[in-house]
Design an enzyme around this catalytic site. Sequence first.
Site, PDB file in Angstrom:
ATOM      1  NE  ARG A  91      24.818  60.077  37.071  1.00 28.04           N
ATOM      2  CZ  ARG A  91      25.063  60.196  35.771  1.00 28.04           C
ATOM      3  NH1 ARG A  91      24.634  59.263  34.926  1.00 28.04           N
ATOM      4  NH2 ARG A  91      25.697  61.230  35.281  1.00 28.04           N
ATOM      5  CE1 TYR A 234      29.291  58.746  43.456  1.00 30.00           C
ATOM      6  CE2 TYR A 234      27.683  58.260  41.745  1.00 30.00           C
ATOM      7  CZ  TYR A 234      28.512  59.156  42.399  1.00 30.00           C
ATOM      8  OH  TYR A 234      28.526  60.457  41.986  1.00 30.00           O
ATOM      9  CE  LYS A 243      20.697  63.415  38.977  1.00 38.03           C
ATOM     10  NZ  LYS A 243      22.119  63.567  38.848  1.00 38.03           N
ATOM     11  CG  HIS A 263      20.182  66.622  35.353  1.00 40.45           C
ATOM     12  ND1 HIS A 263      21.321  66.334  34.629  1.00 40.45           N
ATOM     13  CD2 HIS A 263      20.560  66.593  36.658  1.00 40.45           C
ATOM     14  CE1 HIS A 263      22.338  66.150  35.464  1.00 40.45           C
ATOM     15  NE2 HIS A 263      21.901  66.302  36.693  1.00 40.45           N
ATOM     16  CB  SER A 285      26.583  64.750  35.406  1.00 44.18           C
ATOM     17  OG  SER A 285      25.304  64.171  35.388  1.00 44.18           O
ATOM     18  CB  CYS A 287      28.069  70.917  33.079  1.00 43.97           C
ATOM     19  SG  CYS A 287      28.902  69.659  32.098  1.00 43.97           S
ATOM     20  CG  ASP A 310      21.288  66.920  40.504  1.00 38.00           C
ATOM     21  OD1 ASP A 310      22.139  67.266  39.660  1.00 38.00           O
ATOM     22  OD2 ASP A 310      20.902  65.739  40.631  1.00 38.00           O
ATOM     23  NE  ARG A 405      28.957  63.648  42.353  1.00 39.56           N
ATOM     24  CZ  ARG A 405      28.280  64.442  41.529  1.00 39.56           C
ATOM     25  NH1 ARG A 405      27.352  65.248  41.989  1.00 39.56           N
ATOM     26  NH2 ARG A 405      28.519  64.423  40.239  1.00 39.56           N
TER      27      ARG A 405
HETATM   28  P1  GTP Z   1      26.166  67.206  39.124  1.00 39.91           P
HETATM   29  O1  GTP Z   1      26.012  67.236  40.596  1.00 39.91           O
HETATM   30  O2  GTP Z   1      27.054  66.110  38.639  1.00 39.91           O
HETATM   31  O3  GTP Z   1      24.855  67.197  38.391  1.00 39.91           O
HETATM   32  O4  GTP Z   1      27.039  68.522  38.708  1.00 39.91           O
HETATM   33  P2  GTP Z   1      26.694  70.081  38.643  1.00 39.91           P
HETATM   34  O5  GTP Z   1      26.055  70.384  37.334  1.00 39.91           O
HETATM   35  O6  GTP Z   1      25.973  70.510  39.860  1.00 39.91           O
HETATM   36  O7  GTP Z   1      28.160  70.742  38.589  1.00 39.91           O
HETATM   37  P3  GTP Z   1      28.942  71.587  39.696  1.00 39.91           P
HETATM   38  O8  GTP Z   1      28.302  72.915  39.976  1.00 39.91           O
HETATM   39  O9  GTP Z   1      29.211  70.719  40.857  1.00 39.91           O
HETATM   40  O10 GTP Z   1      30.307  71.878  38.919  1.00 39.91           O
HETATM   41  C1  GTP Z   1      31.125  70.833  38.424  1.00 39.91           C
HETATM   42  C2  GTP Z   1      32.523  71.338  38.193  1.00 39.91           C
HETATM   43  O11 GTP Z   1      32.498  72.448  37.278  1.00 39.91           O
HETATM   44  C3  GTP Z   1      33.199  71.844  39.458  1.00 39.91           C
HETATM   45  O12 GTP Z   1      34.535  71.430  39.470  1.00 39.91           O
HETATM   46  C4  GTP Z   1      33.093  73.338  39.348  1.00 39.91           C
HETATM   47  O13 GTP Z   1      34.139  73.987  40.019  1.00 39.91           O
HETATM   48  C5  GTP Z   1      33.156  73.578  37.837  1.00 39.91           C
HETATM   49  N1  GTP Z   1      32.400  74.800  37.446  1.00 39.91           N
HETATM   50  C6  GTP Z   1      31.167  75.169  37.856  1.00 39.91           C
HETATM   51  N2  GTP Z   1      30.809  76.375  37.361  1.00 39.91           N
HETATM   52  C7  GTP Z   1      31.851  76.782  36.599  1.00 39.91           C
HETATM   53  C8  GTP Z   1      32.095  77.957  35.808  1.00 39.91           C
HETATM   54  O14 GTP Z   1      31.276  78.873  35.716  1.00 39.91           O
HETATM   55  N3  GTP Z   1      33.294  78.004  35.144  1.00 39.91           N
HETATM   56  C9  GTP Z   1      34.222  77.006  35.232  1.00 39.91           C
HETATM   57  N4  GTP Z   1      35.369  77.125  34.553  1.00 39.91           N
HETATM   58  N5  GTP Z   1      34.030  75.889  35.979  1.00 39.91           N
HETATM   59  C10 GTP Z   1      32.860  75.778  36.640  1.00 39.91           C
HETATM   60  C1  SPV Z   2      24.951  63.540  38.436  1.00 35.85           C
HETATM   61  O1  SPV Z   2      25.771  62.692  38.044  1.00 35.85           O
HETATM   62  O2  SPV Z   2      24.275  64.241  37.645  1.00 35.85           O
HETATM   63  C2  SPV Z   2      24.781  63.781  39.881  1.00 35.85           C
HETATM   64  C3  SPV Z   2      25.373  62.823  40.804  1.00 35.85           C
HETATM   65  O3  SPV Z   2      24.088  64.704  40.267  1.00 35.85           O
HETATM   66  S1  SPV Z   2      24.448  61.346  40.907  1.00 35.85           S
HETATM   67  O4  SPV Z   2      23.545  61.453  42.043  1.00 35.85           O
HETATM   68  O5  SPV Z   2      25.379  60.280  41.084  1.00 35.85           O
HETATM   69  O6  SPV Z   2      23.653  61.183  39.708  1.00 35.85           O
HETATM   70 MN    MN Z   3      23.205  65.822  38.517  1.00 41.15          MN
END
Ligand code: GTP
Ligand code: SPV
Ligand code: MN
Length: 637
Positions: A91, A234, A243, A263, A285, A287, A310, A405
Amino acid sequence: PFLAPATRPWSTRRAAVPTPPGGARHARLMAWVRTIATLTEPDEVVWVDGSATQRQGLLDQMVRSGTLVALDPVLRPGSYLARSHPDDVARVEDRTFICSVDPQDAGPTNNWRDPSVMRAELEGVFAGSMRGRTMYVVPFSMGPLGGPISQIGVQVTDSPYVVVSMTTMTRAGTGVLDLLGTDGRFVPAVHSVGMPLVDADGDRRTDVPWPCHPTKYIAHFPESREIWSFGSGYGGNALLGKKCFALRIASVMARDEGWLAEHMLVLRVTSPEGRPFHVVAAFPSACGKTNLAMLQPTVPGWTVETIGDDIAWLRPGGPGTDGRLRAINPEAGFFGVAPGTGPATNPAAIATLTHDVIFTNVALTDDGDVWWEGLTDEPPAHLTDWRGESWTPGCGRPAAHPNSRFTVAAEQCPTIADSWDSPEGVPVDAILFGGRRATNVPLVLQARDWAHGVFLGATVASEQTAAAEGPVGVLRRDPFAMLPFCGYNMADHWAHWLRLGDTLSGRGVPLPAVFGVNWFRKGADGRYLWPGFGENSRVLVWALRQVEAAATGGSATGGSAALAVESPLGLLPAPGALDLGGLGLTEEDAAALFAIDPAAWVEECGQTEEFFARFGERLPTELAEQLAGLRDRLGAR
Ligand code: GTP
Ligand code: SPV
Ligand code: MN
């Protein structure tokens, strides 16, 4: 037709808008599509009907044009790899605009532009931007078709990648037109990758696998509820249901209509006694939302099912319900982060990704499958990296882009809940706010009441990730994990949350309990103190036992005195109430997970005060009072 040379110069061509399947019933929709086609001058206009045949036709066409690589049909059936332009991988927050009439309505955390100035600029930018291409019209529903919390949008786009992604991420196709009827309300969303194939002299250029433009615009008009996106293919920049609509525009609708667009992931947790709970969680994002949404609990007897990963839309239940806040996942698919996703961290995601997936910017194996950092402990001996270059272990570059992704239908997820697409949504028992914090923030704490919960949300800060362009690792304020996604003044968003709490309390309706969590605290040696992933279920279990205790007449602070103890920041688990057994944590690490350093928190209060000051008079007085209360409890006044 995609790459065929033009037979006539663009200027003599005017794309005819064909009748949509089922007939041209909606005059306003037809007029809008004609207006956009006249502005952007595509060769052809095509209605997206949502059929598997049309989708497969687009996939095949993208394989021929080089946009997609078809993966091995045995190893990864129905799946494809897209490699984006190396400058179009995340983004673009500095090119994301909120064009409200009054700059105060966008607030200090958004990029504001005057709507009439932006309109004029966009007209220039979009003029002829689809020359030589096909303009697709994608009618889509956010939320189950016709549901009481759902909303309809129509996106036009010149990107077939965006079309197939939208048909996975939303409920798209002819059913939406049926629902719109002759005069239904829809959010118009215009998207162009910004690389016409015919120039002003009528000369045709050859296409590239991932067309885009160096200057991008992700523009939102909250008053007229329109979206205009230019220059990027993207995800968050181009899949406008996500979003742009479901957060930025929907947050404005929600402010005006008394609901919330957040979110947040949504999950269903069932206790060993068979009691279901529903939890929503806002983390910035990259996290951990997708991971928590698909969590495999390590605590015996508890089960977790996925509802959304999400975005959540929350609304007080209507007549015939108990009036509590109910949540839906407005999406129909997951656009999840690949790196870090492996059989040990997120087995449910791995099982979801066995077929019919579009991967973007991951690495390709020599046998036609995909790989990314964290999928296996050891990388294969040779790969083609996300840029399409030869890669070997130890070459010093990541094989997959850190923001690579997967795009996949939610119903492929083995942990998806039966109720995931319930039109009325699920009642919310608990709300979690979290961020990526190496220091200061304990593993979990509970807010003292609703206003304190809003304060926890408003003061989320997190280390920046690869999900947006910019420096990774820098700590930034990300209130409600909505910094890049709130379509109006963030302080008004806080006031809206406070007001919604008052409204529900006034009706005698119980409010969800609010918690702050942090999976990412590190020791002095830089290691994560907490194992995370499936072990996060231990935190959920403590939180939901608190919810349960409150419902059965626990303490006034919303839980059982035996489970929690007061701290300056909020309620912490009482010693032994959150089971840390069997994790191999040293006593020091266990203590460090919950440690509160008053001096560091006094400093953090100073940063919060500075942040709050940016909102001037729009800051709700309740939040200034919360900050003062925190300082009192820290002994800092
Ligand atoms: P967006 O799609 O961008 O909104 O991200 P999200 O909040 O869905 O994050 P996602 O679950 O994809 O995790 C992002 C990164 O954090 C990945 O590389 C995960 O492996 C890592 N991660 C997720 N949960 C944990 C956790 O409990 N501990 C640690 N150390 N890393 C984590
Ligand atoms: C984020 O960045 O929080 C995502 C991926 O979930 S995007 O759809 O690019 O916003
Ligand atoms: Mn997101």
